[in-house]
Write a protein that holds these residues in place. Sequence first.
Motif, mmCIF file in Angstrom:
data_model
loop_
_atom_site.group_PDB
_atom_site.id
_atom_site.type_symbol
_atom_site.label_atom_id
_atom_site.label_comp_id
_atom_site.label_asym_id
_atom_site.label_seq_id
_atom_site.Cartn_x
_atom_site.Cartn_y
_atom_site.Cartn_z
ATOM 1 N N THR A 26 3.170 7.465 5.342
ATOM 2 C CA THR A 26 2.158 8.405 4.867
ATOM 3 C C THR A 26 0.804 7.713 4.830
ATOM 4 N N LYS B 171 5.884 10.893 -3.155
ATOM 5 C CA LYS B 171 6.566 10.087 -2.140
ATOM 6 C C LYS B 171 7.229 8.845 -2.739
ATOM 7 N N MET C 33 1.158 9.961 -3.689
ATOM 8 C CA MET C 33 1.861 8.715 -3.965
ATOM 9 C C MET C 33 3.013 8.939 -4.936
ATOM 10 N N THR D 179 -4.095 1.842 -4.005
ATOM 11 C CA THR D 179 -2.884 1.477 -4.730
ATOM 12 C C THR D 179 -2.824 2.190 -6.074
ATOM 13 N N ASN D 180 -1.662 2.088 -6.723
ATOM 14 C CA ASN D 180 -1.525 2.648 -8.065
ATOM 15 C C ASN D 180 -2.564 2.074 -9.016
ATOM 16 N N ALA E 196 -4.558 12.106 -3.546
ATOM 17 C CA ALA E 196 -3.869 10.896 -3.081
ATOM 18 C C ALA E 196 -2.873 10.414 -4.131
ATOM 19 N N ALA E 197 -3.271 10.503 -5.411
ATOM 20 C CA ALA E 197 -2.392 10.084 -6.502
ATOM 21 C C ALA E 197 -1.132 10.952 -6.539
ATOM 22 N N ILE F 183 5.651 6.053 -3.657
ATOM 23 C CA ILE F 183 5.071 4.848 -3.059
ATOM 24 C C ILE F 183 3.917 4.332 -3.919
ATOM 25 N N SER F 184 3.698 3.026 -3.863
ATOM 26 C CA SER F 184 2.664 2.420 -4.693
ATOM 27 C C SER F 184 1.403 2.065 -3.904
ATOM 28 N N LYS F 185 1.492 2.107 -2.553
ATOM 29 C CA LYS F 185 0.347 1.782 -1.715
ATOM 30 C C LYS F 185 0.234 2.818 -0.605
ATOM 31 N N LEU F 186 -1.004 3.183 -0.327
ATOM 32 C CA LEU F 186 -1.248 4.203 0.689
ATOM 33 C C LEU F 186 -2.328 3.694 1.652
#
Length: 276
Positions: free
Chosen positions: A85, A103, A100, A122-123, A96-97, A105-108
């Motif tokens: 993603t 999904k 994340m 990132t988070n 975006a948050a 996930i901690s990084k996009l």
Amino acid sequence: MSREINESKKDKKNKPKVKDYMTTDVVVVEPEDTVEEIAKLIEETGHNGFPVVEKGIVKGYIAARHLVLQDKDELAFKLMSSDITLADRDMDLDDAARLMFRKGISKLPVVRETGRMAGIITNSDVIRSQIERADPRKLRKFKKVLEDVHNINLDIEKGEVKVNELIPTQKNIYEDELEGRIYELKKGLAEPIIIVQKPDKMILVDGHHRAVAAKKLEIDKIEAYKLIIKEDKTIGLEKIPKKSGISNLDDIKIIDYAPHPIGRLTKMYGQDNQGE
């Protein structure tokens, strides 16, 4: 109706974007990099995964779990996740948050309109954005109270202040909260402190745990919202240090025999279910 639409458009325009908080200095690997090279990169950087980029284009993502039990000469493009993603630079940060979160996930990875790598969100970046957006409300409240009580006008500025020059107005802090602030500062997540600035002094109003944490980490300067008094007028806050017998951050007592009140409250209400 037209006014409501215009206000809605204005709110959307003013929403923070991914590009406002993403990290642009991203560590990446190439498709032909080996497991041995990537493992070394993990050790050197402390990161647990990297975008796989070829000629500026994101091709996939490889994490530490992909390396387990693999031959040291195996190549990144054979092990990476290619179904990943991506975020656009102009995407709303809130969107975006949510992406994340959904999904897991901690990084996009973030790409430009051309599809080329632009950065990573990132988070931690999302948390930082929430902290920074929450501050102005607290700041305006302090400003209004001081202006009403003392019949003065205050200017607001944001910038760095020297930690050792701060005059505290709180004589006790809690050790458990201090440890949390130290962690946040190390991760770059701590929100700005709030001070009242006069020509000859800087009075710490909010953020005593953060300020002491910065001092313990030997950080010379810390981000602050400044309520600036240009008039030659004494305010009540200036009397607190003298009455409390504190003149600098070293005079603040760290309480290590009791948890921070917020921690006690959450336990009272049965919310100590972390890890469940």
